[in-house]
Design an enzyme around this catalytic site. Sequence first.
Site, PDB file in Angstrom:
ATOM      1  N   SER A  18      28.566 -12.698  14.353  1.00 45.77           N
ATOM      2  CA  SER A  18      27.790 -13.893  14.159  1.00 45.77           C
ATOM      3  C   SER A  18      27.762 -15.061  14.664  1.00 45.77           C
ATOM      4  O   SER A  18      27.472 -15.047  15.555  1.00 45.77           O
ATOM      5  CB  SER A  18      29.329 -13.838  13.684  1.00 45.77           C
ATOM      6  OG  SER A  18      30.150 -13.058  13.285  1.00 45.77           O
TER       7      SER A  18
ATOM      8  N   ASP B 257      27.084 -16.015   8.840  1.00 46.15           N
ATOM      9  CA  ASP B 257      26.348 -16.571   9.619  1.00 46.15           C
ATOM     10  C   ASP B 257      26.123 -18.027   8.956  1.00 46.15           C
ATOM     11  O   ASP B 257      26.071 -18.319   7.613  1.00 46.15           O
ATOM     12  CB  ASP B 257      24.869 -16.553   9.504  1.00 46.15           C
ATOM     13  CG  ASP B 257      24.789 -15.372   9.865  1.00 46.15           C
ATOM     14  OD1 ASP B 257      25.124 -14.832  10.540  1.00 46.15           O
ATOM     15  OD2 ASP B 257      24.102 -14.086   9.099  1.00 46.15           O
TER      16      ASP B 257
ATOM     17  N   SER C 224      27.848 -10.008   9.560  1.00 46.55           N
ATOM     18  CA  SER C 224      27.783 -11.120   9.982  1.00 46.55           C
ATOM     19  C   SER C 224      28.320 -12.125   9.564  1.00 46.55           C
ATOM     20  O   SER C 224      27.886 -12.187   8.318  1.00 46.55           O
ATOM     21  CB  SER C 224      26.222 -11.176  10.928  1.00 46.55           C
ATOM     22  OG  SER C 224      26.041 -12.165  11.379  1.00 46.55           O
TER      23      SER C 224
END
Length: 360
Positions: A242, A282, A280
């Site tokens: 991340s 983000d 991920s």
Amino acid sequence: MTSKRVRLRELGINIGSLPIGTYNAITDVPGVEVGHATVHEDTPSVLRTGVTAILPLGKDKVWSHGVFAGSSVFNGYGEMTGRGWLEEAGQLSSPILLTSYYGVGAVHRGINKLCDDKDTHSGTHPIVAETWDGWLSDPNAFALTTEHVAQAMENTRPGHVDEGCVGGGTGMVCHDFKAGIGTSSRQVSVLGKPYTVGVLVQANYGDRKDFRVNGVPVGLQIPATEVPVPDRKRVPHVEDGSIIIVIATDAPISSKQCDRLARRATLGLGRTGGFGHNGSGDYAIAFSTGNTLKLRKEGLHEGLKIIPEKDINPLFHGVVEATEEAIVNSLCMAVTTQGYKGRVVHELPLARMTDILNRK
């Protein structure tokens, strides 16, 4: 072997066309302070973790004043506490804390315990954001405590910001190289007045083959035979990682405009090779110190100023450039690290990257 670590511009490599601030850091925005608590231990548990604290208005106003703020999520496989109230009210009235996935609960509890007046201070809802450091740091140790939060808060300062394997970035990996905390800033002009956009990242995402600097596919030219790739890519169910992007500006913008600024940070992420993969998280958070809100006084917030929407473009340019450079700085300043179970993540070879970019 660890080489001397320097920031990207010290290698003679510039990103974008806008000028940088004095420190080329988020702290170029007046009032912003950053501090770290780094945990690097081998016994009784192997720990490569920590906490990074960002104070929008510095220590003196941390609980008594607020700012307009907003956020954006590119891919939501992650955690940012307090985001519900942030989106509801458009205000930030607490520190921003970056840490490990396994430290979110302890850090959230810690910052609430440190609040100077828990009985009367409402609307704090602290922002604690995470990326996963369980490849290099024992995930079962749950090592972070209120004392680490207090240390990060006490260490906050204006000016120079430590980067690389420090604070929340101690155990992080980006594009299969060792990474961590990185920062950068840009100076812009809006309606004839100078403003600063500063970015700080905690980078922990991406594949080697996708890594780019100034559009050049650097990662493709540094194969695993030259610099080994962490073995975690071959372990089932280990997610992609991340990034947390924190954006500050002294330009007087509204909370909705902060949302817009946070979304543009994704473009800087994309320029380095981030795709927002399924695994991920983000997250971007943006705040403006151009207006301050006195939280402990009754009555109207007066004297507020807001930049018109049609004049905001220079800030968008600034955040994209600063995000890209902050990510690369997080790689440039990190060192080869051995951690949990003897796992090793290697640093980005700076001389090799410079050679690639000079030959583009």
